[in-house]
Design a protein around this motif. Structure first.
Motif, mmCIF file in Angstrom:
data_model
loop_
_atom_site.group_PDB
_atom_site.id
_atom_site.type_symbol
_atom_site.label_atom_id
_atom_site.label_comp_id
_atom_site.label_asym_id
_atom_site.label_seq_id
_atom_site.Cartn_x
_atom_site.Cartn_y
_atom_site.Cartn_z
ATOM 1 N N ALA A 14 0.839 -1.209 0.000
ATOM 2 C CA ALA A 14 0.000 0.000 0.000
ATOM 3 C C ALA A 14 0.866 1.247 0.000
ATOM 4 O O ALA A 14 0.570 2.223 -0.719
ATOM 5 C CB ALA A 14 -0.931 -0.004 1.214
ATOM 6 N N LEU A 15 1.942 1.245 0.761
ATOM 7 C CA LEU A 15 2.848 2.392 0.805
ATOM 8 C C LEU A 15 3.498 2.617 -0.560
ATOM 9 O O LEU A 15 3.610 3.752 -1.025
ATOM 10 C CB LEU A 15 3.922 2.174 1.875
ATOM 11 N N ALA A 16 3.894 1.547 -1.228
ATOM 12 C CA ALA A 16 4.487 1.667 -2.562
ATOM 13 C C ALA A 16 3.478 2.241 -3.551
ATOM 14 O O ALA A 16 3.820 3.107 -4.372
ATOM 15 C CB ALA A 16 4.992 0.308 -3.039
ATOM 16 N N ALA A 17 2.236 1.768 -3.481
ATOM 17 C CA ALA A 17 1.195 2.287 -4.375
ATOM 18 C C ALA A 17 0.956 3.771 -4.120
ATOM 19 O O ALA A 17 0.799 4.560 -5.067
ATOM 20 C CB ALA A 17 -0.096 1.500 -4.198
ATOM 21 N N LEU A 18 0.933 4.164 -2.864
ATOM 22 C CA LEU A 18 0.749 5.579 -2.534
ATOM 23 C C LEU A 18 1.925 6.416 -3.009
ATOM 24 O O LEU A 18 1.742 7.541 -3.483
ATOM 25 C CB LEU A 18 0.553 5.748 -1.025
ATOM 26 N N LEU A 19 3.128 5.878 -2.907
ATOM 27 C CA LEU A 19 4.298 6.601 -3.380
ATOM 28 C C LEU A 19 4.248 6.808 -4.895
ATOM 29 O O LEU A 19 4.528 7.906 -5.391
ATOM 30 C CB LEU A 19 5.577 5.843 -2.993
ATOM 31 N N ARG A 21 1.539 6.900 -6.752
ATOM 32 C CA ARG A 21 0.473 7.887 -7.000
ATOM 33 C C ARG A 21 0.947 9.299 -6.679
ATOM 34 O O ARG A 21 0.675 10.243 -7.412
ATOM 35 C CB ARG A 21 -0.765 7.516 -6.166
ATOM 36 N N PHE A 22 1.684 9.433 -5.568
ATOM 37 C CA PHE A 22 2.211 10.741 -5.176
ATOM 38 C C PHE A 22 3.145 11.295 -6.240
ATOM 39 O O PHE A 22 3.054 12.466 -6.615
ATOM 40 C CB PHE A 22 2.946 10.618 -3.830
ATOM 41 N N LEU A 23 4.028 10.457 -6.760
ATOM 42 C CA LEU A 23 4.964 10.907 -7.782
ATOM 43 C C LEU A 23 4.242 11.305 -9.067
ATOM 44 O O LEU A 23 4.606 12.288 -9.717
ATOM 45 C CB LEU A 23 6.008 9.829 -8.048
ATOM 46 N N ARG A 24 3.208 10.569 -9.437
ATOM 47 C CA ARG A 24 2.423 10.933 -10.628
ATOM 48 C C ARG A 24 1.722 12.272 -10.437
ATOM 49 O O ARG A 24 1.720 13.121 -11.328
ATOM 50 C CB ARG A 24 1.382 9.862 -10.936
ATOM 51 N N LEU A 25 1.124 12.456 -9.255
ATOM 52 C CA LEU A 25 0.434 13.722 -8.982
ATOM 53 C C LEU A 25 1.416 14.888 -8.961
ATOM 54 O O LEU A 25 1.094 15.987 -9.414
ATOM 55 C CB LEU A 25 -0.322 13.637 -7.657
ATOM 56 N N ARG A 26 2.610 14.643 -8.440
ATOM 57 C CA ARG A 26 3.625 15.689 -8.422
ATOM 58 C C ARG A 26 4.000 16.093 -9.837
ATOM 59 O O ARG A 26 4.150 17.282 -10.154
ATOM 60 C CB ARG A 26 4.853 15.179 -7.671
ATOM 61 N N GLY A 27 4.119 15.111 -10.726
ATOM 62 C CA GLY A 27 4.407 15.404 -12.132
ATOM 63 C C GLY A 27 3.280 16.183 -12.790
ATOM 64 O O GLY A 27 3.521 17.136 -13.540
ATOM 65 N N GLU A 28 2.040 15.782 -12.516
ATOM 66 C CA GLU A 28 0.890 16.499 -13.072
ATOM 67 C C GLU A 28 0.843 17.929 -12.558
ATOM 68 O O GLU A 28 0.526 18.855 -13.312
ATOM 69 C CB GLU A 28 -0.411 15.778 -12.707
ATOM 70 N N LEU A 29 1.159 18.122 -11.268
ATOM 71 C CA LEU A 29 1.161 19.460 -10.698
ATOM 72 C C LEU A 29 2.209 20.339 -11.373
ATOM 73 O O LEU A 29 1.935 21.499 -11.704
ATOM 74 C CB LEU A 29 1.412 19.387 -9.192
ATOM 75 N N ALA A 30 3.378 19.794 -11.614
ATOM 76 C CA ALA A 30 4.425 20.557 -12.299
ATOM 77 C C ALA A 30 3.976 20.949 -13.703
ATOM 78 O O ALA A 30 4.191 22.087 -14.143
ATOM 79 C CB ALA A 30 5.714 19.740 -12.342
ATOM 80 N N GLU A 31 3.330 20.013 -14.394
ATOM 81 C CA GLU A 31 2.834 20.305 -15.743
ATOM 82 C C GLU A 31 1.756 21.389 -15.704
ATOM 83 O O GLU A 31 1.763 22.318 -16.515
ATOM 84 C CB GLU A 31 2.264 19.043 -16.376
ATOM 85 N N LEU A 32 0.839 21.294 -14.757
ATOM 86 C CA LEU A 32 -0.225 22.300 -14.646
ATOM 87 C C LEU A 32 0.340 23.669 -14.276
ATOM 88 O O LEU A 32 -0.146 24.691 -14.770
ATOM 89 C CB LEU A 32 -1.259 21.855 -13.612
ATOM 90 N N ARG A 33 1.347 23.692 -13.426
ATOM 91 C CA ARG A 33 1.974 24.982 -13.084
ATOM 92 C C ARG A 33 2.598 25.618 -14.321
ATOM 93 O O ARG A 33 2.465 26.820 -14.541
ATOM 94 C CB ARG A 33 3.031 24.775 -12.007
#
Length: 121
Positions: A14-19, A21-33
């Motif tokens: 579960a921790l690996a899956a969350l990590l 997901r977190f990295l993907r969201l961080r990438g999306e946030l950078a793209e949106l910024r």
């Protein structure tokens, strides 16, 4: 393997899956910024057909919906999920709905207008 080992293994998965997901969201946030900084600088490239209309002296209104995902999610909870999977489709549907609303409302004020959605290239 004991129950404690199974529990720890499941938590590690579960921790690996969350990590991930977190990295993907961080990438999306950078793209949106990056994209939002481009929007903040002013309008992007104007399509050639709109420039032609402007040269002919026709007044035009341009509407850019900045929160299509929020609007879709407010309309139906499934749209929020679909927005994560197919954001382009959700943006297109929201734009079509906005055009339909404008088409219906303008005649109430005596406005005769051609309302269309101009797709981005």
């Amino acid at each position: 393997m004991t129950a404690v080992h199974v529990f720890l293994l499941l938590n590690l998965i579960a921790l690996a899956a969350l990590l991930v997901r977190f990295l993907r969201l961080r990438g999306e946030l950078a793209e949106l910024r990056a994209r939002s900084e481009g929007l903040a600088g002013g309008a992007g490239e104007v399509p050639a057909e709109l420039r032609q209309l402007a040269r002919e002296g026709a007044a035009m209104l341009s509407i850019r919906i900045l929160n299509p995902m929020e609007l879709a999610a407010q309309k139906h909870w499934v749209a929020g999920l679909a927005g994560r999977l197919t954001p382009g489709l959700v943006r297109r549907i929201v734009s079509q709905e906005a055009a339909k609303i404008v088409r219906q409302e303008l005649p109430k004020y005596g406005v005769v207008a051609q309302v269309e959605v101009v797709p981005r290239d």
